[in-house]
Design an enzyme around this catalytic site. Sequence first.
Site, PDB file in Angstrom:
ATOM      1  N   ASP A 142       1.122  -0.985  -0.022  1.00 21.35           N
ATOM      2  CA  ASP A 142       0.017  -0.293  -0.141  1.00 21.35           C
ATOM      3  C   ASP A 142       1.206   1.121  -0.109  1.00 21.35           C
ATOM      4  OD1 ASP A 142      -2.234   1.581   1.371  1.00 21.35           O
ATOM      5  OD2 ASP A 142      -3.515  -0.259   0.594  1.00 21.35           O
ATOM      6  N   HIS A 216      -3.725   5.828   3.210  1.00 19.03           N
ATOM      7  CA  HIS A 216      -4.738   4.398   3.221  1.00 19.03           C
ATOM      8  C   HIS A 216      -3.857   3.314   3.638  1.00 19.03           C
ATOM      9  CE1 HIS A 216      -6.438   1.597   0.536  1.00 19.03           C
ATOM     10  NE2 HIS A 216      -7.176   2.282   0.145  1.00 19.03           N
ATOM     11  N   SER A 432     -11.101  -2.272  -0.251  1.00 19.52           N
ATOM     12  CA  SER A 432     -10.140  -0.998   0.462  1.00 19.52           C
ATOM     13  C   SER A 432      -9.692  -1.298   1.826  1.00 19.52           C
ATOM     14  CB  SER A 432      -9.352  -0.211   0.159  1.00 19.52           C
ATOM     15  OG  SER A 432      -8.628  -0.129  -0.860  1.00 19.52           O
TER      16      SER A 432
END
Length: 493
Positions: A142, A216, A432
């Site tokens: 990520d 994220h 996600s």
Amino acid sequence: MTDLDRRTFLGTAAAGGIALAGMGVTSAADPESDAEQYVVTATGQVRTRLEKAGVTVRATVADDTVALVEAPSGEAVRDVSGVRSVEPNVGYQAVGPAHQSTEDSWNDTLAEDQWDKHAETTGAFEAHDTATGAERSVAIIDTGIAPDHPDVAAEMSRGKLFRADGASAPDGSPTVDGDTTVEARLPPNGEEVAAYTYLGSPATRSQPAGDDVDSHGTHCAGIATGVHDGTTGIAGMAPDASAVPMRVFYWKEYEGYPLDTDDDGEQEEVTVTTLWTTDFDILSAIDYAAEQEVDAANMSLGGGVLKGSAHASGEHVAYQRVVQSAVQRGTVVTTSAGNADADLQHEGYYTLPNSVPGSVSVSATGPSNELAFYSNYGTSDIDVGAPGGGYGTLEKTLASDTEWPYPTNLVLSTVPADLNDGKQYAYYAGTSMAAPQVAGLVALVREVNPDLNAKQVQSIVQNTARYSKGKSSADLGAGVVYAPDAVAEASRR
């Protein structure tokens, strides 16, 4: 809910978890070179043959059967014996997650707000009476993981930054150890012209290479492995497991971005700073996760919906080869199904990397255990569902009169304070957020039975899931994952 809030959710949730848009071929590390980068797949070990043919091999994965090379053209590589496919190492621009920050401070007790871990959904809190993921690990492929967040146990020394152009490595190599200090670009302060795309130069700072450059990755790490001491913060699915940062995203200046300059639709090509990755960055991270013997490798990222013949592309072959190699070595690969509200079951549609055989493709559900309005679906692709946030419609998701009103029906997890105005927790939504729920569950299963191979772990996760009639739902696959039964089944094996 204001119109601005509504537009923000629509604009990001529909786009994707970290969805990727292809933006062209990455350039070689040497600015004086005419070479371009290509991803090569071969029928066997290929490095020696390529090098004898004068091709520069930058790196290989999956036992030398997938390589990153530099050559003046693809034709210079295709004639080498054993080469099956030659594809440009395509670069991808991130196009945005769905999220809504909270005002919660780091010293609040937030577990009661985690509907995604309650008995009605995944049952994670109940499962923690038996297993917490102790001595297990989850790789987060990520944007990096914040090493100093109180609720995330990040193993920076096992992590890496993957950057095929070599711009972050002192020696120009395509990887940097996660605990090595690098000069990293951060989200720019200039005008945002599209999701993750800014005019102007980015700010920079010295930080560990595996540190988060967005938010994220830290959010996904918290969902999977968030530390919980009973008094502060949130709890992950496997709160005693470690999170290993595999950073594949970095802020990159991109020349030639088309920008509308007036009301008549006139465009000019400008230089922007955008969050970027490439195919080989992602492939390398999958391979390295298996090399590190992590229990699960989570990829909350993916490209757009593709159709038909692209299944036979060299890009698809490379992903399939690397994912299956990782699974054979014992690492469960969890992937987000995508947020395009697309039917992947008909007309040959699919996405990468979640459609690759061997990965566990995860759709997103909400507090009602039904498919979230943005999630992709299809029995050919979806293996299980897991909490990603939101309800079956946008209207219900944004409503204030439900049991879990907006934004509390999204998924609460960790974010870096220095990138979020001092906040350490935020609500995000997307597939996600669903995939790391499953990655954390893998760590729980492996704690009680570390001898299970990757396929056995996946079987347990699917066989103990709930809320799917016949275990082959187009929306949920085998169903919504349920931690107590998965842990119990693993202990009986």
